[in-house]
Design a protein around this motif. Sequence first.
Motif: not given
Length: 761
Positions: A359-368, A455-458
């Motif tokens: 899996x590759x994650x682009x344009x996302x933070x490490x938390x996401x 970290x936990x989206x609100x």
Amino acid sequence: MSSTAIAQTDSTAVSRKVAIEREKSKLDSTSEREQARPKVKKVAVVMSGGGAKGMAHIGALKVIERAGIPIDIVTGTSMGSIIGGLYAIGYNANSLDSMVRVQDWSYVITDKEDMWKQSLADRKKQNTYFLSRGITFGKRNYNDGGIIQGKNLAELFQQLCVGYTDSLDFSRDLPIPFACVATNVIDNSEYDFHSGRLPVAMRASMAIPAAFSPVRIGDKVLVDGGLKNNYPADIAREMGADIIIGITVQGEPKIADDMGRTMSILSQIIDVNCKNKYDENLAITDLHVQVDTKGYNAASFSAAAIDTLIRRGYEETMSHWDELMALKQRIGIDDTFRPTILHPKNPTVMTDKQRVTSYVFENMTPQDEQFLRQKFHLNKTDSIDAKLEQEITTSMRIDLFYQTAECRLVPEGNGVRAVLTAGNRKSVQLHAGVRYDTEEYAAVQLGLDIPFKTAIPVNTDITLRLGKRLMARGEITVHPRSFTRPTFSYTFRRNDVDLYINGDLDYNIRYNQFQAEFLPFNFDLRHFNLQMGLRWDFMHYRNKLGSETSKQVTLENEHFFSYRARLNYNSEDNWYFPTRGSRFKAEYAYLTSDFAKLTDRADDGTKLGKKTGASEINANWRMSFSFNSRFTLQPMLYGRLLFGSIIPAVFGNTIGGEWFGHYVEQQMPFAGIGNMEYVDYQFVAAQVQAQQRIGTSSYVLFRVAGAQQADKAKHLLDRSTLLGVQAAYYYNTMFGPVGATLGYSNRTKEPYFYLNLGYEF
């Protein structure tokens, strides 16, 4: 709504077979074309910009195909780049015709969210507010620069170009060599796309200044190529074209009398700039087809306009038939030659699981990235299918607040590499709605969505309603990695309500309602929402004016605690005028004064003790059955049942009006009754509505309803049936439905007239 009928699937739902087939078809088509024709002159088709008027290019391409003339090179600008780019990857003229006719252009050329990808709450917002804009604090939003960001266009191009979305050489990697033009506003220079990502190139070429946000590539800010080269015949010549067939859709030059509106002035500025290189490029054109687009403009995307423009393009090109035949002789082919007509890809849907190598994650933070890995167990998941892909991209948009989300599958070894690409984060969103009706007069509602990238989206949702009924509401929703999204809300309502008996005003009541609700269980799917939790209500009665009978009941300030469970399902294709799908809502509530029992009061307000709490069951179910493209029949069943020895008057059943819960939450609509009327504790009703569409946006509605009521369920059939009928006309505008209703019922025994302008809230 599906963003495309040709692809029939998201580009993200394509197996590695697509990439392999792309290479194979590219080699095969090139080989076929080289073997099928002798060494003759190369033919280029050049298509100008012109917005919706560029639909005429499709009609012209039909004639060129019919004439048996091979197309070796395609160039275009703006709409010409879209038609040309799609033609270059295999969409023949008939495929293009089908594709443009089935699009909902009122959605495509806006930034509205796709209703089928939204939660029910977001769908309701989209059909409540006529204006939604992002607000950026601090860091600048580089997607701005135009009224429309163009994210729906970008998504459509991504889907239509499936198999050709990576960085490519347009001359080497496409079935037909292609190029398009954009304008770099930094130095007012022409920027020619010969390579890159095809959807991005098409999007940049049609970015009309001020209307659409520009496309940024490195230090370049790219807008509509028509400002520098609206008819790029010179580029076709540079690409090796010996013969150029050009199609243009520009109208007659405007005069001073035509400059009466802002858009006409902006259009003239663009048209004047579009004359750059125009005459020089016409001079090197071998056959010029100038389509008459009088009566239409760049925004003429209606079905009737598209049909007419395609037909005009066909007819005008047919008038050049003899010239086309003469061109065949110059090209070096005769009537025995049959050029290869390409066909669009039909990518396979992931009905089977694909093995995932990484899996590759682009344009996302490490938390996401960590959020998604933990929520969907990606570290342990070694396969992916269409269902999982949709769940992941939906979570990226809803839980992590990205405006767009994409999943691409790239062949790697004996599996695929899943590339998850996020768009820009959602900014603070400001919503505005306005309405007018003959009962409340004017009302305004403002909304503010504030996503917190923790970290936990609100997410925080603030709503303010100004009018006869004042309302302020704040809501906080937590998006943990679990399937539920706990929600806390606090609402203040300042109500001013008129209540009628048999059509006559009985009394007016003014009260403040303070309401707090905690929903630890809040589960969302695309069409489905289930909530369970606890609610607190405090009623502060300010004034009551009415008849002598109504004055005998004293209303004391009091609070209530209730346990609630709600189910909401909606698969309708339109919020106000559905033609297919169904809607179902159901709720159970147990009402108390102290979490267990309910305080009993005498008519004068004296407390008499406590008894078992009251129970409420309410539900409504509507389905839509279309008999053709214009006529729809919509049966509906609904009702509200109250049980218990004590039923507080403020929670009693009321009927009347057009919508559920419009004035008070327990309000139920009923045909023929315009104002709110109290009915008994047990109320069930059935309704049938006939909906006839006239033209593209006009609707005639006829509704008939019947109901039974009683103080106890066992007596529901003992009383006479309540009947009502009404007829309405509505026109669906960008500001919401605008129309009028005329109705009659055997309860009020008099006709009523109701005028509504705008979305309901």
